[in-house]
Design a protein around this motif. Sequence first.
Motif, PDB file in Angstrom:
ATOM      1  N   LYS A  70      -0.437  -1.675  12.522  1.00  0.00           N
ATOM      2  CA  LYS A  70       0.441  -2.314  11.533  1.00  0.00           C
ATOM      3  C   LYS A  70       0.999  -1.278  10.566  1.00  0.00           C
ATOM      4  O   LYS A  70       2.173  -1.321  10.194  1.00  0.00           O
ATOM      5  CB  LYS A  70      -0.335  -3.405  10.781  1.00  0.00           C
ATOM      6  CG  LYS A  70       0.493  -4.175   9.780  1.00  0.00           C
ATOM      7  CD  LYS A  70      -0.338  -5.262   9.112  1.00  0.00           C
ATOM      8  CE  LYS A  70      -0.183  -6.595   9.756  1.00  0.00           C
ATOM      9  NZ  LYS A  70       1.155  -7.185   9.604  1.00  0.00           N
ATOM     10  N   VAL A  71       0.156  -0.339  10.146  1.00  0.00           N
ATOM     11  CA  VAL A  71       0.594   0.694   9.209  1.00  0.00           C
ATOM     12  C   VAL A  71       1.606   1.629   9.870  1.00  0.00           C
ATOM     13  O   VAL A  71       2.608   2.003   9.265  1.00  0.00           O
ATOM     14  CB  VAL A  71      -0.614   1.497   8.683  1.00  0.00           C
ATOM     15  CG1 VAL A  71      -0.154   2.709   7.883  1.00  0.00           C
ATOM     16  CG2 VAL A  71      -1.504   0.606   7.815  1.00  0.00           C
ATOM     17  N   GLU A  72       1.338   1.991  11.134  1.00  0.00           N
ATOM     18  CA  GLU A  72       2.176   2.975  11.819  1.00  0.00           C
ATOM     19  C   GLU A  72       3.473   2.389  12.374  1.00  0.00           C
ATOM     20  O   GLU A  72       4.539   3.014  12.303  1.00  0.00           O
ATOM     21  CB  GLU A  72       1.376   3.616  12.965  1.00  0.00           C
ATOM     22  CG  GLU A  72       0.201   4.463  12.465  1.00  0.00           C
ATOM     23  CD  GLU A  72      -0.734   4.863  13.593  1.00  0.00           C
ATOM     24  OE1 GLU A  72      -0.416   4.524  14.761  1.00  0.00           O
ATOM     25  OE2 GLU A  72      -1.780   5.485  13.312  1.00  0.00           O
ATOM     26  N   LYS A  73       3.394   1.162  12.920  1.00  0.00           N
ATOM     27  CA  LYS A  73       4.548   0.598  13.624  1.00  0.00           C
ATOM     28  C   LYS A  73       5.213  -0.546  12.867  1.00  0.00           C
ATOM     29  O   LYS A  73       6.380  -0.850  13.099  1.00  0.00           O
ATOM     30  CB  LYS A  73       4.124   0.107  15.016  1.00  0.00           C
ATOM     31  CG  LYS A  73       3.577   1.215  15.912  1.00  0.00           C
ATOM     32  CD  LYS A  73       3.165   0.655  17.258  1.00  0.00           C
ATOM     33  CE  LYS A  73       2.583   1.741  18.159  1.00  0.00           C
ATOM     34  NZ  LYS A  73       2.158   1.203  19.474  1.00  0.00           N
ATOM     35  N   GLY A  74       4.440  -1.204  11.962  1.00  0.00           N
ATOM     36  CA  GLY A  74       4.991  -2.328  11.226  1.00  0.00           C
ATOM     37  C   GLY A  74       5.076  -3.585  12.077  1.00  0.00           C
ATOM     38  O   GLY A  74       4.740  -3.575  13.252  1.00  0.00           O
ATOM     39  N   PRO A  75       5.551  -4.678  11.503  1.00  0.00           N
ATOM     40  CA  PRO A  75       5.853  -4.780  10.060  1.00  0.00           C
ATOM     41  C   PRO A  75       4.579  -4.803   9.227  1.00  0.00           C
ATOM     42  O   PRO A  75       3.572  -5.368   9.645  1.00  0.00           O
ATOM     43  CB  PRO A  75       6.603  -6.107   9.943  1.00  0.00           C
ATOM     44  CG  PRO A  75       6.083  -6.929  11.079  1.00  0.00           C
ATOM     45  CD  PRO A  75       5.813  -5.962  12.204  1.00  0.00           C
ATOM     46  N   LEU A  76       4.631  -4.159   8.075  1.00  0.00           N
ATOM     47  CA  LEU A  76       3.448  -4.062   7.230  1.00  0.00           C
ATOM     48  C   LEU A  76       3.041  -5.437   6.708  1.00  0.00           C
ATOM     49  O   LEU A  76       1.856  -5.726   6.564  1.00  0.00           O
ATOM     50  CB  LEU A  76       3.715  -3.111   6.060  1.00  0.00           C
ATOM     51  CG  LEU A  76       2.488  -2.694   5.236  1.00  0.00           C
ATOM     52  CD1 LEU A  76       1.477  -1.958   6.100  1.00  0.00           C
ATOM     53  CD2 LEU A  76       2.926  -1.814   4.067  1.00  0.00           C
ATOM     54  N   VAL A  77       4.021  -6.284   6.409  1.00  0.00           N
ATOM     55  CA  VAL A  77       3.734  -7.628   5.907  1.00  0.00           C
ATOM     56  C   VAL A  77       4.449  -8.647   6.780  1.00  0.00           C
ATOM     57  O   VAL A  77       5.665  -8.614   6.926  1.00  0.00           O
ATOM     58  CB  VAL A  77       4.196  -7.792   4.438  1.00  0.00           C
ATOM     59  CG1 VAL A  77       3.980  -9.229   3.977  1.00  0.00           C
ATOM     60  CG2 VAL A  77       3.457  -6.825   3.533  1.00  0.00           C
ATOM     61  N   GLU A  78       3.692  -9.545   7.391  1.00  0.00           N
ATOM     62  CA  GLU A  78       4.248 -10.634   8.186  1.00  0.00           C
ATOM     63  C   GLU A  78       4.112 -11.973   7.472  1.00  0.00           C
ATOM     64  O   GLU A  78       4.940 -12.857   7.628  1.00  0.00           O
ATOM     65  CB  GLU A  78       3.546 -10.721   9.541  1.00  0.00           C
ATOM     66  CG  GLU A  78       3.782  -9.535  10.455  1.00  0.00           C
ATOM     67  CD  GLU A  78       2.970  -9.641  11.728  1.00  0.00           C
ATOM     68  OE1 GLU A  78       3.442 -10.289  12.677  1.00  0.00           O
ATOM     69  OE2 GLU A  78       1.837  -9.110  11.755  1.00  0.00           O
ATOM     70  N   VAL A  79       3.049 -12.120   6.712  1.00  0.00           N
ATOM     71  CA  VAL A  79       2.758 -13.386   6.038  1.00  0.00           C
ATOM     72  C   VAL A  79       2.752 -13.203   4.529  1.00  0.00           C
ATOM     73  O   VAL A  79       3.628 -13.663   3.813  1.00  0.00           O
ATOM     74  CB  VAL A  79       1.403 -13.954   6.500  1.00  0.00           C
ATOM     75  CG1 VAL A  79       1.046 -15.200   5.704  1.00  0.00           C
ATOM     76  CG2 VAL A  79       1.444 -14.280   7.986  1.00  0.00           C
ATOM     77  N   SER A  80       1.755 -12.491   4.033  1.00  0.00           N
ATOM     78  CA  SER A  80       1.624 -12.223   2.600  1.00  0.00           C
ATOM     79  C   SER A  80       0.542 -11.174   2.396  1.00  0.00           C
ATOM     80  O   SER A  80      -0.516 -11.256   3.025  1.00  0.00           O
ATOM     81  CB  SER A  80       1.242 -13.503   1.847  1.00  0.00           C
ATOM     82  OG  SER A  80       0.877 -13.206   0.511  1.00  0.00           O
ATOM     83  N   PRO A  81       0.777 -10.190   1.530  1.00  0.00           N
ATOM     84  CA  PRO A  81      -0.253  -9.188   1.269  1.00  0.00           C
ATOM     85  C   PRO A  81      -1.283  -9.652   0.237  1.00  0.00           C
ATOM     86  O   PRO A  81      -2.207  -8.914  -0.057  1.00  0.00           O
ATOM     87  CB  PRO A  81       0.560  -8.005   0.724  1.00  0.00           C
ATOM     88  CG  PRO A  81       1.699  -8.665   0.013  1.00  0.00           C
ATOM     89  CD  PRO A  81       2.031  -9.903   0.816  1.00  0.00           C
ATOM     90  N   TRP A  82      -1.107 -10.844  -0.315  1.00  0.00           N
ATOM     91  CA  TRP A  82      -1.996 -11.328  -1.384  1.00  0.00           C
ATOM     92  C   TRP A  82      -3.454 -11.266  -0.938  1.00  0.00           C
ATOM     93  O   TRP A  82      -3.771 -11.600   0.199  1.00  0.00           O
ATOM     94  CB  TRP A  82      -1.641 -12.784  -1.736  1.00  0.00           C
ATOM     95  CG  TRP A  82      -2.354 -13.265  -2.960  1.00  0.00           C
ATOM     96  CD1 TRP A  82      -1.927 -13.201  -4.239  1.00  0.00           C
ATOM     97  CD2 TRP A  82      -3.638 -13.884  -3.004  1.00  0.00           C
ATOM     98  NE1 TRP A  82      -2.864 -13.737  -5.087  1.00  0.00           N
ATOM     99  CE2 TRP A  82      -3.933 -14.159  -4.349  1.00  0.00           C
ATOM    100  CE3 TRP A  82      -4.596 -14.213  -2.032  1.00  0.00           C
ATOM    101  CZ2 TRP A  82      -5.123 -14.756  -4.759  1.00  0.00           C
ATOM    102  CZ3 TRP A  82      -5.770 -14.797  -2.429  1.00  0.00           C
ATOM    103  CH2 TRP A  82      -6.032 -15.074  -3.770  1.00  0.00           C
ATOM    104  N   PRO A  83      -4.380 -10.784  -1.753  1.00  0.00           N
ATOM    105  CA  PRO A  83      -4.250 -10.388  -3.163  1.00  0.00           C
ATOM    106  C   PRO A  83      -3.891  -8.916  -3.377  1.00  0.00           C
ATOM    107  O   PRO A  83      -3.945  -8.438  -4.496  1.00  0.00           O
ATOM    108  CB  PRO A  83      -5.637 -10.679  -3.713  1.00  0.00           C
ATOM    109  CG  PRO A  83      -6.552 -10.382  -2.561  1.00  0.00           C
ATOM    110  CD  PRO A  83      -5.803 -10.818  -1.336  1.00  0.00           C
ATOM    111  N   ALA A  84      -3.565  -8.196  -2.315  1.00  0.00           N
ATOM    112  CA  ALA A  84      -3.130  -6.809  -2.480  1.00  0.00           C
ATOM    113  C   ALA A  84      -1.815  -6.769  -3.254  1.00  0.00           C
ATOM    114  O   ALA A  84      -1.027  -7.713  -3.216  1.00  0.00           O
ATOM    115  CB  ALA A  84      -2.959  -6.142  -1.116  1.00  0.00           C
ATOM    116  N   GLN A  85      -1.598  -5.674  -3.953  1.00  0.00           N
ATOM    117  CA  GLN A  85      -0.381  -5.492  -4.732  1.00  0.00           C
ATOM    118  C   GLN A  85       0.604  -4.607  -3.970  1.00  0.00           C
ATOM    119  O   GLN A  85       0.231  -3.887  -3.047  1.00  0.00           O
ATOM    120  CB  GLN A  85      -0.702  -4.861  -6.095  1.00  0.00           C
ATOM    121  CG  GLN A  85      -1.679  -5.669  -6.933  1.00  0.00           C
ATOM    122  CD  GLN A  85      -1.142  -7.032  -7.300  1.00  0.00           C
ATOM    123  OE1 GLN A  85       0.010  -7.156  -7.712  1.00  0.00           O
ATOM    124  NE2 GLN A  85      -1.968  -8.064  -7.151  1.00  0.00           N
TER     125      GLN A  85
END
Length: 335
Positions: free
Chosen positions: A60-75
């Motif tokens: 996910k970090v290398e190819k993405g997408p990094l966010v598909e749903v929600s990064p919560w609770p990450a900022q």
Amino acid sequence: MGRNGSEYHTNQVFAGAVRRHIVIGLLLLSCPLMAAEQLIDRLAAEVNGHAITVSEVQSKVEKGPLVEVSPWPAQENDPPAKVAIHDLINKKLIMQKADELDIEVTDEALNEEIKSFLTRRNLTREQLMEALGQQGMTYDQYRDDFRTQMIINQFQGREIMPQVKITDRDVQSFYLRNSGTMAENIRLTLRQLQIAVPSGAVDAVKTGKKQLVEKVYQEIEGGMPFEKAVKIYSDNESARENGGLMPQVFLKDLAPLFQNAIRELDEGRYTRPIETPMGYSIFYVSKREFSGSDEYLKMKPQLENQLRQEEMNKLLSKWLETQRRRSDIKLKDNV
């Protein structure tokens, strides 16, 4: 019926991977030089017993997408790996809930949606395959990802969208906040209560007037109708007769001191006492109208969609917060 595909039961995939590595490990006993090249996938997190692997996070970090749903609770400014793993956890929670709700996408529905997508983008299947090849993705992987997104969309349509309530007033306020044209587009019907302080008044009179206006404000706070307060306490004779009613006025045409006090008030609300060189005023908003503009009318559909998406994101975060409290989530410290 719920889905049983490996895509949605990664704990089974992980268990299968472990079994394969055991077999490989036995073979490596006779090939020690290969042992150094073997990398056994590690567990990054568990969500209600379902595994998320380190390789999933890294991909996910290398190819993405990094966010598909929600990064919560990450900022937003957190390390990519942290954003990725929380998005994977949230995605897992949604897919598990979708399974409970018997949300599934048939092959026929999937094929039709992909066909429709290509038509909307004016793309051929050959162009799609070429693009996938450039990204190192197979068509089967693309179908799996597309199916997952369709399930997520159906989940949001069933669980989140019904809670989104957007009114014309909401869209207008959103436009005003972001365009900076509030003063030009808000038309007000106000009532004004005035308590005058005579020019050159002695300190005792000034103090008395200040105490009076505070007393009036407290009585309004206590429930006295604003018009009644005007008729009893206002120093303006004509205002006492009509309850302090003023002619309609645009916010931009008020003095800056009054603009700042009234700008955010809804109908039926009033200001605190405002001190001026001539005494004190309290304003009551009888009516607040949006005058509109050609620009607003053109932008309204876009603004409504944007506001709806923002509201959906807020509601999704609330849902995820609740779901996380109810779930057994384990994050591995060594990830």
